[in-house]
Motif scaffolding. Sequence first.
Motif, PDB file in Angstrom:
ATOM      1  N   THR A 136       0.822  -1.221   0.000  1.00  0.00           N
ATOM      2  CA  THR A 136       0.000   0.000   0.000  1.00  0.00           C
ATOM      3  C   THR A 136       0.851   1.264   0.000  1.00  0.00           C
ATOM      4  N   SER A 263     -10.058 -13.982  -3.273  1.00  0.00           N
ATOM      5  CA  SER A 263     -11.246 -13.168  -3.544  1.00  0.00           C
ATOM      6  C   SER A 263     -11.211 -12.505  -4.915  1.00  0.00           C
ATOM      7  N   LEU A 265      -9.970  -9.640  -5.380  1.00  0.00           N
ATOM      8  CA  LEU A 265      -9.926  -8.200  -5.145  1.00  0.00           C
ATOM      9  C   LEU A 265      -8.497  -7.762  -4.833  1.00  0.00           C
ATOM     10  N   SER A 266      -8.278  -6.460  -4.899  1.00  0.00           N
ATOM     11  CA  SER A 266      -6.975  -5.909  -4.541  1.00  0.00           C
ATOM     12  C   SER A 266      -7.136  -5.005  -3.332  1.00  0.00           C
ATOM     13  N   LYS A 268      -6.679  -2.000  -3.231  1.00  0.00           N
ATOM     14  CA  LYS A 268      -7.250  -0.724  -3.655  1.00  0.00           C
ATOM     15  C   LYS A 268      -8.756  -0.795  -3.864  1.00  0.00           C
ATOM     16  N   ASP A 269      -9.307  -2.004  -3.884  1.00  0.00           N
ATOM     17  CA  ASP A 269     -10.743  -2.161  -4.052  1.00  0.00           C
ATOM     18  C   ASP A 269     -11.475  -1.808  -2.767  1.00  0.00           C
ATOM     19  N   GLN A 270     -12.713  -1.393  -2.923  1.00  0.00           N
ATOM     20  CA  GLN A 270     -13.521  -0.999  -1.768  1.00  0.00           C
ATOM     21  C   GLN A 270     -13.908  -2.219  -0.951  1.00  0.00           C
ATOM     22  N   PRO A 272     -16.456  -4.269   0.565  1.00  0.00           N
ATOM     23  CA  PRO A 272     -17.872  -4.332   0.211  1.00  0.00           C
ATOM     24  C   PRO A 272     -18.789  -3.731   1.277  1.00  0.00           C
ATOM     25  N   THR A 277     -11.242   1.420   1.459  1.00  0.00           N
ATOM     26  CA  THR A 277     -10.670   0.323   0.693  1.00  0.00           C
ATOM     27  C   THR A 277     -10.269  -0.818   1.624  1.00  0.00           C
ATOM     28  N   TRP A 342     -16.170  -9.757   6.033  1.00  0.00           N
ATOM     29  CA  TRP A 342     -15.694  -9.972   4.667  1.00  0.00           C
ATOM     30  C   TRP A 342     -14.676 -11.102   4.617  1.00  0.00           C
TER      31      TRP A 342
END
Length: 401
Positions: A136, A263, A265-266, A268-270, A272, A277, A342
Amino acid sequence: MKTSCTANTELVRCIAASNRPSEHKPYFSKRFLCKPEFLCFSDKLRLLSTGGNVARTKRIVKQSSIISNSNRNGDGEGLTYKDAGVDIDAGSELVRRISKMVSGIGGFGGLYPLGDSYLVAGTDGVGTKLKLAFETGIHETIGIDLVAMSVNDIVTSGAKPLFFLDYFATSHLDVDLAEKVIKGIVDGCRQSDCALLGGETAEMPDFYADGEYDLSGFAVGIVKKDAVIDGKNIVAGDVLIGLPSSGVHSNGFSLVRRVLARSGLSLKDQLPGEPITLGEALIAPTVIYVKQVLDIINEGGVKGIAHITGGGFTENIPRVFPKGLGAAIYKGSWEVPPIFKWIQEAGKIEDAEMRRTFNMGIGMVLVVSPEASVKILGKGNGRNLAYRIGEVISGEGVSYR
């Protein structure tokens, strides 16, 4: 070994202004620490810190099925911990050998008698949460995690932290990056009202990947012998008070990173359903409970304290109980942060695995008398929020109601 003395000098210059001694934070020079009485103290601390690692090794060994169990949803063959690079048999053998050399293993901090008081010492790192800092680019708070892991351990004995020392190691010293990390350490020391006494900056070419580093540290505190919190007076009917966490804190990130990869996802993804993020939720610094816990202790009635780290509720709460006592946890008695929901859904992780891996939103558990619980819960508001999460019962282990 090639070390840049100029870079080290620059780093010391950068942080010196943040680490001035004051009347409340005594400064101990390296020359003073080299006196014979401090050398003996250092040798004892080495044994104590080794002991702390044994307890942690035991918890790691007991968590050996986490990675393989998280693969039961059919996404390829289940891995073992040994497949992931951890030899359980070797870990068990190490525990056996160290137990022969050092007695009194198993507490959150090691106690060393000093007159009418005990010095209480703890040591730790931040584990693979460092990987998130690298990915990050957020390095300003990882130092808070480092301080928190040690001071939160020693305050479980009722000790007030006195000082902290850190170890920062990297292949090539990037002064700007190191300054960010150490500013976080300074912040953590301020939050816990202890002095950053010093540390070690090691530059080891070819030992770490470019741009990466490793962190460890230890804290020493003090508590009067007649004020030590050791759990001996805990009885059935006592109340469990939970202090909320900021999220995952600094444990379980090997599993978190596996879940993240699965998943799709990264960082940087929100997250859910949330306005932040995944990276921001996961990198949130560990709460430092020192001031809050010491304030509660001063009110009276605190019999035992458990820092919820690796091993979750399952392993950590029973560590403060006398033999024959266990914990009944009230399900739904506190708000579980969205990040844990999550992780469980994305990784298809069973409840039992979650509870023995993560703090689930409770970073510190206090065992108090019923009378004391009324006062504590009555004052719980804002950042000092507290929950009644369970009670002490006859029997052993942790159950959920």
